[in-house]
Motif scaffolding. Structure first.
Motif: not given
Length: 507
Positions: A171, A175, A272-274, A379, A381-382, A385-386
């Motif tokens: 990830r 990114y 980060g994701k959130t 986003d 970051g999300q 990650d996804d």
């Protein structure tokens, strides 16, 4: 590598489509120079028209001393859960044992896996030997030796575990490539020490090569970290985006920031994701606290990155252009002073006033910042990650065990230890195959010149039969009866028929 959009991409590093109207953020003023540079930053952001609803929290030294060993209380976590954005000044960790790194705790607890650190030269207005430097370090933020798992195993030897996961590698690497695409960057460089740490750093390098193949329009290359750091200090123009592991990234980004001009100018975003956290990369500098001489630029530029993340691109551009205009005008704190500065250095408050006075202006020589940000549907970051692919389970076979012993005989003779181990395990269907000391094979056929401590790795493998955990337990019991102190074990596995452990000489 020079990129003509350097001024734009500093702010565009983490764009988002978040509604900019009165966005709630969590703010911590920190310790040392933290309150001074945070005051300066917030004054400038407000004057530029940033639409922020501030939730102020306490972290750092006072919280540590109240008995909270992490330096961060439950009310801070509650605020971050509400806002998802943290603007944080540097903090002071009290001296002595028992205190956890607040930065590491925050990054790992909130899943802030990507640490983005732009390092840009502002020549000739900030002294640097590398006028064309424009590099972004993307640092893995949660794993590596920063897992913080350490043990003292013997009187003479301590260990620190280096933990690296495939999802963690993928990830942050993904990114970095997404960042390059969004910001018009041309190349992503990976730095590891995979010639020595073939499994941990080797995994990071392998995943980098896999992800790079999905981005054919972005150049990719790899450097061993030692020569990579040397090149960063000597010829940083050859780099564009660099992605690396946690410890290396921490060191490399400080080198890059100082080479660019000053660590005091470098911002940092933790994504980060959130949730996201924005901060300067420098520390709390308690020796100059309260003297009105600290440079607020690193935290201010982190605030600009935050505004881009929140979708407040106009305010971000106004702040950054005003800061660039002030730098061009010779406005500087003492750490920025160079040969071109004829006027005396000014303090923190006066520096903030000078930036505010230039709001609405644009620099004349340095590249101005546009208020247009790259469009992105989610986003980043999300998104990164996804996109991480699930790991396919491998066929896993236990083939042996490494037993680490605390053995402190007067002569520390490996042959003597081998005789004791073989006698203790004689009735078990296992075979002692190797003894190492600090990673150097000392039995069989060791050399008398090798210096040995009281910490020994003893490798046992199946004697022609299958291995299982029952045999590991039986071996430990036999060693205990023989008076041998086992301080740690590591099972040896094959995954899909390939050894998943470091090999010894002759294996």
């Amino acid at each position: 590598m020079q990129n003509n959009s350097s001024a734009v991409q500093l702010e565009d590093s983490i764009p988002s489509n978040t509604d900019p109207i009165r966005t709630a953020i969590t703010v911590a003023r920190g310790d040392g120079i933290g309150p001074e540079i945070m005051d300066a930053t917030l004054r400038i952001l407000e004057a530029a028209g940033a639409e922020l609803e501030i939730e102020e929290v306490a972290i750092g030294e006072a919280v540590y001393k109240s008995g909270i060993t992490s330096g961060i209380g439950e009310e801070v976590w509650a605020s971050l859960e509400r806002t998802g954005v943290f603007l944080k000044a540097p903090i002071t960790t009290p001296q002595g044992g028992g205190y956890k790194s607040l930065n590491v705790t925050t990054r790992k607890t909130l899943g802030l896996y990507a640490n983005v650190r732009p390092c840009v030269a502002y020549a000739p207005f900030v002294r640097t030997k590398h006028a064309g430097m424009d590099v972004v370090i993307v640092r893995e933020n949660e794993e590596d030796t920063y897992a913080g798992i350490e043990h003292q195993q013997t009187d003479e030897v301590v260990q620190c575990l280096k933990l690296v996961s495939r999802p963690g590698c993928e990830r942050v690497i993904r990114y970095a490539f997404d960042y390059a695409v969004r910001n018009g960057r041309k190349k992503v460089t990976c730095m590891t020490k995979d010639n020595i740490m073939k499994l941990t750093d080797g995994m990071f390098r392998k995943v980098f090569d896999e992800v790079a193949a999905e981005y054919p329009d972005i150049q990719s290359d790899h450097f061993i970290i030692d020569i990579g750091a040397a090149r960063m200090a000597d010829t940083p123009e050859q780099f564009d985006v660099v992605v690396t592991m946690n410890l290396y990234g921490d060191i490399l980004s400080d080198i890059a920031a100082q080479v660019a001009g000053s660590v005091g100018l470098a911002p940092s975003a933790n994504i980060g994701k959130t949730c996201a956290m924005f901060e300067a990369i420098h520390g709390s500098a308690p020796d100059i606290a309260g003297q009105d001489i600290a440079n607020p630029s690193g935290l201010l530029l982190a605030g600009v990155m935050m505004l881009r993340h929140l979708g407040q691109h106009d305010a971000a551009a106004r702040v950054h252009n005003a800061w660039l205009a002030a730098v061009e005008g010779g406005i500087h704190t003492s750490d920025m002073r160079g040969e071109h500065h004829n006027e005396p250095a000014i303090g923190t408050v006066a520096f903030a006033d000078a930036v505010i006075a230039r709001l609405g202006q644009a620099p004349k020589q340095l590249p101005a910042t546009s208020d247009a940000a790259p469009a992105i549907d989610s986003d980043p970051g999300q998104a990164a990650d996804d996109a991480v692919r699930p790991t396919e389970p491998a066929a896993k076979t236990l083939v042996g065990v490494d037993v680490f012993l605390h053995w402190n005989a007067d002569d520390r003779n490996p042959d003597t230890l081998a005789e004791k181990l073989r006698a203790a395990s004689a009735k078990l269907p296992i075979e002692l195959t190797m003894i190492t000391n600090r990673g150097v094979k000392v039995w069989p056929a060791g050399r008398s010149e090798t210096f040995c401590t009281d910490h020994w790795r003893c490798r046992f493998k199946a004697g022609g039969e299958s291995f299982d955990n029952g045999r590991v337990i039986a071996l430990l019991a036999a060693l205990n009866v023989a008076g041998l102190d086992a301080v740690k074990t590591e099972n040896l596995y094959e995954l899909d028929g390939k050894p998943a452990y470091s090999m010894g000489q002759g294996e």
